[in-house]
Scaffold this motif. Structure first.
Motif, PDB file in Angstrom:
ATOM      1  N   GLU A   1       6.114 -18.989  15.110  1.00 28.60           N
ATOM      2  CA  GLU A   1       4.733 -18.845  14.665  1.00 28.60           C
ATOM      3  C   GLU A   1       4.641 -17.966  13.416  1.00 28.60           C
ATOM      4  N   PRO A   2       3.686 -18.283  12.530  1.00 28.89           N
ATOM      5  CA  PRO A   2       3.443 -17.397  11.382  1.00 28.89           C
ATOM      6  C   PRO A   2       3.025 -16.009  11.867  1.00 28.89           C
ATOM      7  N   LEU A   3       3.467 -15.005  11.136  1.00 20.82           N
ATOM      8  CA  LEU A   3       3.173 -13.618  11.481  1.00 20.82           C
ATOM      9  C   LEU A   3       2.030 -13.097  10.625  1.00 20.82           C
ATOM     10  N   VAL A   4       1.027 -12.537  11.278  1.00 22.00           N
ATOM     11  CA  VAL A   4      -0.074 -11.880  10.570  1.00 22.00           C
ATOM     12  C   VAL A   4       0.349 -10.448  10.273  1.00 22.00           C
ATOM     13  N   VAL A   5       0.191 -10.008   9.029  1.00 18.57           N
ATOM     14  CA  VAL A   5       0.536  -8.636   8.668  1.00 18.57           C
ATOM     15  C   VAL A   5      -0.701  -7.943   8.098  1.00 18.57           C
ATOM     16  N   VAL A   6      -0.889  -6.689   8.516  1.00 20.95           N
ATOM     17  CA  VAL A   6      -2.081  -5.929   8.129  1.00 20.95           C
ATOM     18  C   VAL A   6      -1.682  -4.504   7.757  1.00 20.95           C
ATOM     19  N   PRO A   7      -1.584  -4.187   6.466  1.00 18.40           N
ATOM     20  CA  PRO A   7      -1.371  -2.786   6.084  1.00 18.40           C
ATOM     21  C   PRO A   7      -2.652  -1.976   6.303  1.00 18.40           C
ATOM     22  N   TYR A   8      -2.493  -0.694   6.561  1.00 21.88           N
ATOM     23  CA  TYR A   8      -3.665   0.162   6.733  1.00 21.88           C
ATOM     24  C   TYR A   8      -3.318   1.597   6.368  1.00 21.88           C
ATOM     25  N   VAL A   9      -4.366   2.388   6.162  1.00 19.65           N
ATOM     26  CA  VAL A   9      -4.186   3.794   5.807  1.00 19.65           C
ATOM     27  C   VAL A   9      -4.444   4.703   6.992  1.00 19.65           C
ATOM     28  N   ASN A  10      -5.449   4.380   7.806  1.00 20.82           N
ATOM     29  CA  ASN A  10      -5.706   5.190   8.993  1.00 20.82           C
ATOM     30  C   ASN A  10      -6.045   4.290  10.174  1.00 20.82           C
ATOM     31  N   GLN A  11      -5.806   4.803  11.355  1.00 19.51           N
ATOM     32  CA  GLN A  11      -5.984   4.029  12.583  1.00 19.51           C
ATOM     33  C   GLN A  11      -7.425   3.560  12.788  1.00 19.51           C
TER      34      GLN A  11
ATOM     35  N   TYR B   1       2.225  -5.571   1.313  1.00 21.66           N
ATOM     36  CA  TYR B   1       2.494  -6.971   1.664  1.00 21.66           C
ATOM     37  C   TYR B   1       3.925  -7.340   1.304  1.00 21.66           C
ATOM     38  N   GLN B   2       4.353  -6.952   0.113  1.00 20.31           N
ATOM     39  CA  GLN B   2       5.702  -7.257  -0.336  1.00 20.31           C
ATOM     40  C   GLN B   2       6.733  -6.663   0.611  1.00 20.31           C
ATOM     41  N   THR B   3       6.511  -5.423   1.022  1.00 20.53           N
ATOM     42  CA  THR B   3       7.403  -4.769   1.980  1.00 20.53           C
ATOM     43  C   THR B   3       7.470  -5.568   3.273  1.00 20.53           C
ATOM     44  N   LEU B   4       6.324  -6.041   3.728  1.00 19.58           N
ATOM     45  CA  LEU B   4       6.263  -6.730   5.017  1.00 19.58           C
ATOM     46  C   LEU B   4       6.866  -8.125   4.966  1.00 19.58           C
ATOM     47  N   TRP B   5       6.700  -8.857   3.838  1.00 19.23           N
ATOM     48  CA  TRP B   5       7.346 -10.175   3.815  1.00 19.23           C
ATOM     49  C   TRP B   5       8.853 -10.042   3.632  1.00 19.23           C
ATOM     50  N   ASN B   6       9.310  -8.956   3.000  1.00 19.33           N
ATOM     51  CA  ASN B   6      10.748  -8.727   2.906  1.00 19.33           C
ATOM     52  C   ASN B   6      11.341  -8.253   4.233  1.00 19.33           C
ATOM     53  N   THR B   7      10.513  -7.598   5.041  1.00 19.82           N
ATOM     54  CA  THR B   7      10.951  -7.149   6.359  1.00 19.82           C
ATOM     55  C   THR B   7      11.030  -8.309   7.342  1.00 19.82           C
TER      56      THR B   7
END
Length: 212
Positions: free
Chosen positions: A2-12, A43-49
């Motif tokens: 399945e495609p992975l949803v990625v969500v960067p954030y600064v605070n919880q 985003y770049q970090t997460l698609w490389n991860t």
């Protein structure tokens, strides 16, 4: 897979509404941007991860529509990716959490085009902080429903990125030292390699400018 949803954030605090909406229905990674590198490089970090996996980029300030309690937006986006293998990106229709007198949401982004060399949204122009508009704001009256459109570019929020396209294009151009036009440049790079960019009628709310 399945495609992975990625969500960067600064605070919880900023991701709690989206966490509650996605529940366990969607494979998702919430990633804290502790280094304050900004959404694009996050985003770049997460698609490389997560190589060899299709990625869906969401901003922390996005939500499914209130009636979409089963996250059908995700399943519809995945279906489009299966049906149209020639496309490397699939954009969603992003709506402001504000409505016209008839109760229709205003459109923040329904794909991108170029006018006189400038990257222009279909939609946009509304400042949620004070309700002002920099140009005539377009309401969602179903004009983009039920059809896939070939567009020049899509914004990197609420977008499906195919892993083969990410592998072919690589990372953002390092000569861009700040954000906003990195996504447009990336779309141009993908198109130069033969990938199509499709805008879908899948809809999400975007509380624009309130994430990292």
């Amino acid at each position: 897979m399945e495609p992975l949803v990625v969500v960067p954030y600064v605070n919880q605090q900023e991701i709690q509404p989206l966490k509650a909406a996605l529940k366990w229905d969607v494979p998702v990674v919430f990633w804290e941007d502790r280094g304050r590198i900004g959404s694009d490089l996050a985003y770049q970090t997460l698609w490389n991860t997560n190589p060899n996996r299709d990625i869906i980029l969401l901003h922390a300030d996005m939500l499914p529509l209130p009636e979409d309690i089963n996250n059908n937006w995700y399943h519809k986006l995945c279906d489009y990716a299966k049906r149209f293998p020639e496309a490397g990106m699939f954009g969603t229709t992003l709506l402001y959490p504000a409505t016209d007198e008839e109760g229709n949401y205003f459109i923040q982004h329904a794909g991108g085009r170029f006018e006189n060399g400038e990257a222009i949204h279909y939609g946009g122009g509304l400042d949620l902080s004070n309700g002002s508009a920099s140009r005539k704001v377009e309401s969602d009256k179903g004009q983009y429903n039920g059809k896939i459109r070939n567009v020049s570019w899509v914004t990197f929020g609420g977008v499906y990125l195919r892993s083969a396209m990410l592998s072919a294009v690589g990372n953002f151009d390092p000569s861009f030292h700040w954000t906003y036009y990195r996504d447009v440049d990336y779309c141009l790079s993908a198109r130069s390699l033969g990938w199509k960019i499709y805008q879908t009628p899948v809809k999400l709310l975007h509380f624009e400018g309130k994430d990292n």
